[in-house]
Write a protein that holds these residues in place. Structure first.
Motif, PDB file in Angstrom:
ATOM      1  N   SER A  60       0.823  -1.209   0.000  1.00 54.97           N
ATOM      2  CA  SER A  60       0.000   0.000   0.000  1.00 54.97           C
ATOM      3  C   SER A  60       0.857   1.260   0.000  1.00 54.97           C
ATOM      4  O   SER A  60       0.483   2.280  -0.586  1.00 54.97           O
ATOM      5  N   ILE A  61       2.024   1.183   0.640  1.00 57.53           N
ATOM      6  CA  ILE A  61       2.900   2.348   0.727  1.00 57.53           C
ATOM      7  C   ILE A  61       3.482   2.700  -0.641  1.00 57.53           C
ATOM      8  O   ILE A  61       3.872   3.854  -0.880  1.00 57.53           O
ATOM      9  N   VAL A  62       3.535   1.737  -1.569  1.00 54.76           N
ATOM     10  CA  VAL A  62       3.952   2.061  -2.941  1.00 54.76           C
ATOM     11  C   VAL A  62       3.096   3.197  -3.488  1.00 54.76           C
ATOM     12  O   VAL A  62       3.596   4.190  -4.033  1.00 54.76           O
ATOM     13  N   PHE A  63       1.794   3.090  -3.311  1.00 57.98           N
ATOM     14  CA  PHE A  63       0.864   4.082  -3.848  1.00 57.98           C
ATOM     15  C   PHE A  63       0.847   5.354  -3.008  1.00 57.98           C
ATOM     16  O   PHE A  63       0.816   6.473  -3.536  1.00 57.98           O
ATOM     17  N   THR A  64       0.891   5.195  -1.688  1.00 57.65           N
ATOM     18  CA  THR A  64       0.885   6.357  -0.800  1.00 57.65           C
ATOM     19  C   THR A  64       2.119   7.216  -1.015  1.00 57.65           C
ATOM     20  O   THR A  64       2.040   8.446  -1.067  1.00 57.65           O
ATOM     21  N   SER A  65       3.287   6.564  -1.126  1.00 56.44           N
ATOM     22  CA  SER A  65       4.525   7.330  -1.274  1.00 56.44           C
ATOM     23  C   SER A  65       4.563   8.052  -2.617  1.00 56.44           C
ATOM     24  O   SER A  65       5.103   9.162  -2.712  1.00 56.44           O
ATOM     25  N   LEU A  66       3.993   7.450  -3.662  1.00 59.98           N
ATOM     26  CA  LEU A  66       3.927   8.134  -4.948  1.00 59.98           C
ATOM     27  C   LEU A  66       3.139   9.435  -4.838  1.00 59.98           C
ATOM     28  O   LEU A  66       3.577  10.497  -5.310  1.00 59.98           O
ATOM     29  N   SER A  67       1.994   9.364  -4.185  1.00 60.21           N
ATOM     30  CA  SER A  67       1.141  10.537  -4.037  1.00 60.21           C
ATOM     31  C   SER A  67       1.790  11.584  -3.142  1.00 60.21           C
ATOM     32  O   SER A  67       1.836  12.775  -3.465  1.00 60.21           O
ATOM     33  N   SER A  68       2.326  11.139  -2.006  1.00 63.94           N
ATOM     34  CA  SER A  68       2.963  12.063  -1.066  1.00 63.94           C
ATOM     35  C   SER A  68       4.222  12.679  -1.667  1.00 63.94           C
ATOM     36  O   SER A  68       4.475  13.882  -1.532  1.00 63.94           O
ATOM     37  N   CYS A  69       5.022  11.849  -2.360  1.00 60.80           N
ATOM     38  CA  CYS A  69       6.261  12.327  -2.963  1.00 60.80           C
ATOM     39  C   CYS A  69       5.981  13.391  -4.015  1.00 60.80           C
ATOM     40  O   CYS A  69       6.696  14.396  -4.111  1.00 60.80           O
ATOM     41  N   ARG A  70       4.941  13.188  -4.813  1.00 55.92           N
ATOM     42  CA  ARG A  70       4.584  14.162  -5.837  1.00 55.92           C
ATOM     43  C   ARG A  70       4.265  15.517  -5.217  1.00 55.92           C
ATOM     44  O   ARG A  70       4.702  16.562  -5.701  1.00 55.92           O
ATOM     45  N   ALA A  71       3.524  15.485  -4.107  1.00 58.62           N
ATOM     46  CA  ALA A  71       3.161  16.736  -3.437  1.00 58.62           C
ATOM     47  C   ALA A  71       4.396  17.423  -2.856  1.00 58.62           C
ATOM     48  O   ALA A  71       4.553  18.649  -2.967  1.00 58.62           O
ATOM     49  N   HIS A  72       5.297  16.648  -2.227  1.00 62.23           N
ATOM     50  CA  HIS A  72       6.510  17.245  -1.655  1.00 62.23           C
ATOM     51  C   HIS A  72       7.452  17.736  -2.757  1.00 62.23           C
ATOM     52  O   HIS A  72       8.150  18.746  -2.569  1.00 62.23           O
ATOM     53  N   HIS A  73       7.482  17.036  -3.896  1.00 62.28           N
ATOM     54  CA  HIS A  73       8.324  17.482  -5.013  1.00 62.28           C
ATOM     55  C   HIS A  73       7.844  18.839  -5.526  1.00 62.28           C
ATOM     56  O   HIS A  73       8.671  19.720  -5.825  1.00 62.28           O
TER      57      HIS A  73
END
Length: 266
Positions: A60-73
């Protein structure tokens, strides 16, 4: 129970998504004890419950980190140089740790999680930080740090933020940038961990029909559905919220999760 379980999966995903974006830590530390509780209530095979919770959390963290990483980027809070340097060690440590986890007893995995979550809650609750060392290490040091972070993360089902944020802060990376970079580091951890748990459980007897290796697909779908939507919200709040107060609240939540996991051992 299935409808109730789906409600739990959606709620777990929402909380984990907000925490991942808000603090760069905590998604898996919330997901794992919650899934252990729900899986036991569903009557899934007790000997595989901790393994399924860990594998599903990392997937599940695969998808969560993608979304969170995009926002932090977008907020320019990700140091991609750090991500490149630490990722080889991260992938190796996480993959090896997840493959080994299938050989470990459910009791050991639960005890390891309880100890780790308790230590993290103490660290966050009291704001304990290692003294700054001065700078990020070179390739060998980053590889070693990545290997340790990845291996431990695979045994507690997290994206590594509980370890990578303190490590980066120790290396004098500013806190908000450490949180953003941690969200990006979570992706190789989650990918390697998910692959490892799928391979480790492939063909094992006694697993539920809806699992892919040691990843339980119904729980994965429910968690991902809400966590991906809520992670950017947490990242937005991270720019405005009183982080110290939030960390103390999260420390209490972690401690409650550790107690709940300990109760499952009784």
């Amino acid at each position: 129970m299935m409808m109730t379980a789906w409600g739990w999966y959606l709620a777990i995903g929402a909380v984990a998504g907000v925490l991942a974006g808000l603090l760069g830590v905590g998604g898996g530390l919330v997901i794992v004890p919650a899934l252990v509780f729900v899986f036991h209530q569903q009557g899934l095979p007790a000997d595989w419950v901790p393994h399924l919770a860990l594998g599903t959390s990392l997937a599940s963290i695969v998808f969560t980190s993608l979304s969170s990483c995009r926002a932090h980027h977008r907020a320019q809070n990700v140091d991609w140089g750090v991500v490149r340097h630490i990722s080889p060690g991260i992938v190796l440590g996480t993959l090896c740790g997840s493959l080994l986890a299938a050989q470990l007893s459910p009791v050991f995995l639960k005890v390891f999680f309880v100890v780790f979550a308790t230590l993290v809650s103490i660290q966050m609750g009291f704001g304990l930080r290692p003294p700054a060392r001065g700078a990020l290490p070179g390739w060998p040091g980053m590889g070693l740090a990545g290997g340790v972070i990845g291996a431990v993360s695979s045994w507690v089902g997290i994206g590594g933020g509980s370890l990578s944020v303190p490590f980066l802060s120790w290396c004098q990376v500013p806190l908000k940038r450490a949180i953003g970079t941690s969200s990006a580091i979570g992706l190789p951890i989650a990918l390697a961990g998910a692959v490892g748990y799928v391979l480790a459980g492939w063909g094992k007897p006694g697993l539920p029909a809806s699992s892919l290796g040691l990843v339980y697909l119904p729980a994965l779908a429910g968690i991902v559905l809400t966590s991906v939507l809520c992670a950017p919200l947490g990242a937005y709040w991270a720019l405005k919220a009183p982080v110290a107060a939030l960390k103390r609240g999260f420390a209490l939540l972690l401690l409650l999760g550790a107690i709940k996991m300990a109760n499952s051992l009784l």
